[in-house]
Design a protein around this motif. Sequence first.
Motif, short mmCIF file in Angstrom:
data_model
loop_
_atom_site.label_atom_id
_atom_site.label_comp_id
_atom_site.label_asym_id
_atom_site.label_seq_id
_atom_site.Cartn_x
_atom_site.Cartn_y
_atom_site.Cartn_z
N ASN A 15 0.80 -1.22 0.00
CA ASN A 15 0.00 0.00 0.00
C ASN A 15 0.83 1.26 0.00
OD1 ASN A 15 -2.48 -1.25 -0.11
ND2 ASN A 15 -2.59 -1.50 2.10
N SER A 16 2.04 1.22 0.51
CA SER A 16 2.83 2.43 0.62
C SER A 16 3.64 2.73 -0.64
CB SER A 16 3.75 2.35 1.83
OG SER A 16 4.69 1.32 1.65
N CYS A 17 3.67 1.83 -1.58
CA CYS A 17 4.48 2.01 -2.78
C CYS A 17 3.61 2.19 -4.01
CB CYS A 17 5.41 0.82 -2.96
SG CYS A 17 6.62 0.65 -1.66
N ALA A 18 2.69 3.10 -3.95
CA ALA A 18 1.82 3.33 -5.10
C ALA A 18 2.63 3.85 -6.27
CB ALA A 18 0.72 4.33 -4.73
N ILE A 19 2.42 3.24 -7.41
CA ILE A 19 3.12 3.66 -8.63
C ILE A 19 2.10 4.36 -9.51
CG2 ILE A 19 4.31 2.88 -10.71
CD1 ILE A 19 5.35 0.50 -9.07
N TYR A 20 2.50 5.52 -10.02
CA TYR A 20 1.68 6.28 -10.95
C TYR A 20 2.41 6.35 -12.28
CZ TYR A 20 -0.75 7.50 -6.69
OH TYR A 20 -1.44 7.43 -5.51
N TYR A 21 1.66 6.73 -13.30
CA TYR A 21 2.20 6.75 -14.65
C TYR A 21 2.03 8.13 -15.26
CZ TYR A 21 1.82 1.82 -13.72
OH TYR A 21 1.94 0.59 -13.14
N ILE A 22 3.00 8.52 -16.06
CA ILE A 22 2.92 9.79 -16.77
C ILE A 22 3.01 9.48 -18.26
CG2 ILE A 22 3.87 12.10 -17.10
CD1 ILE A 22 5.30 11.77 -14.40
N PRO A 23 1.94 9.72 -19.03
CA PRO A 23 2.04 9.53 -20.48
C PRO A 23 3.12 10.47 -21.05
CG PRO A 23 -0.25 9.78 -19.79
CD PRO A 23 0.60 10.12 -18.61
N LEU A 24 3.83 10.01 -22.06
CA LEU A 24 4.94 10.78 -22.62
C LEU A 24 4.50 12.17 -23.08
CD1 LEU A 24 7.92 10.91 -23.31
CD2 LEU A 24 7.39 9.78 -25.48
N ASP A 25 3.34 12.27 -23.73
CA ASP A 25 2.86 13.58 -24.18
C ASP A 25 2.63 14.52 -23.01
OD1 ASP A 25 2.99 12.81 -26.83
OD2 ASP A 25 0.86 12.31 -26.97
N SER A 26 2.05 14.01 -21.94
CA SER A 26 1.82 14.81 -20.74
C SER A 26 3.15 15.22 -20.10
CB SER A 26 0.98 14.03 -19.73
OG SER A 26 0.86 14.74 -18.52
N PHE A 27 4.11 14.30 -20.09
CA PHE A 27 5.44 14.59 -19.54
C PHE A 27 6.08 15.75 -20.29
CE2 PHE A 27 10.03 13.82 -19.43
CZ PHE A 27 10.25 13.78 -18.05
N LYS A 28 6.05 15.67 -21.63
CA LYS A 28 6.63 16.75 -22.45
C LYS A 28 5.91 18.07 -22.19
CE LYS A 28 7.92 13.80 -26.38
NZ LYS A 28 7.63 13.52 -27.79
N GLU A 29 4.59 18.02 -22.11
CA GLU A 29 3.79 19.22 -21.88
C GLU A 29 4.11 19.85 -20.52
OE1 GLU A 29 -0.79 19.70 -20.82
OE2 GLU A 29 -0.47 18.99 -22.89
N GLN A 30 4.27 19.03 -19.50
CA GLN A 30 4.55 19.56 -18.17
C GLN A 30 5.92 20.23 -18.09
OE1 GLN A 30 3.13 17.11 -14.74
NE2 GLN A 30 2.49 15.70 -16.38
#
Length: 144
Positions: A15-30
């Motif tokens: 429960n303490s190691c939640a992994i999230y994902y960043i789509p490449l397009d969103s990553f570039k945009e951010q």
Amino acid sequence: MKKILSFLIFIFVVNSCAIYYIPLDSFKEQFAGIDSTKLVEVTLAGPLIAEYHYLANPLTVIKCTDKKGNPHQLINKPSLEVRFTYGQKKKRKIFYFDRLFVNTHSVTGVQSRFIDSFRSTIPLDSITKIEIQDGKKNFKYKNK
């Protein structure tokens, strides 16, 4: 009793190691519009050090998704780690999120909190997956 304790530790770790994902397009945009003039000096405090100063990217909120694709936002902090899967052989590199620097063709990251020369660069077009999680290291910003 040992089985119960082992089970509780397992549940805590999962429960303490939640992994999230960043789509490449969103990553570039951010990271769009962030160059070396936008980096901010931060002061880090940790369990074994009083202070450590370095330049970090200025992002404060990271837009990502959970494993079901639901939107999520993470607050940038020094314990966030990002793992890139890239290339035909599905190589992986792990960086601290606040030490990522992106240009139009590549992402450069620092792999060590205290040794700046542990850097790697990955071509953006070779990235197949971006995962982010809180490494739960006891680092805190003193000035952010």
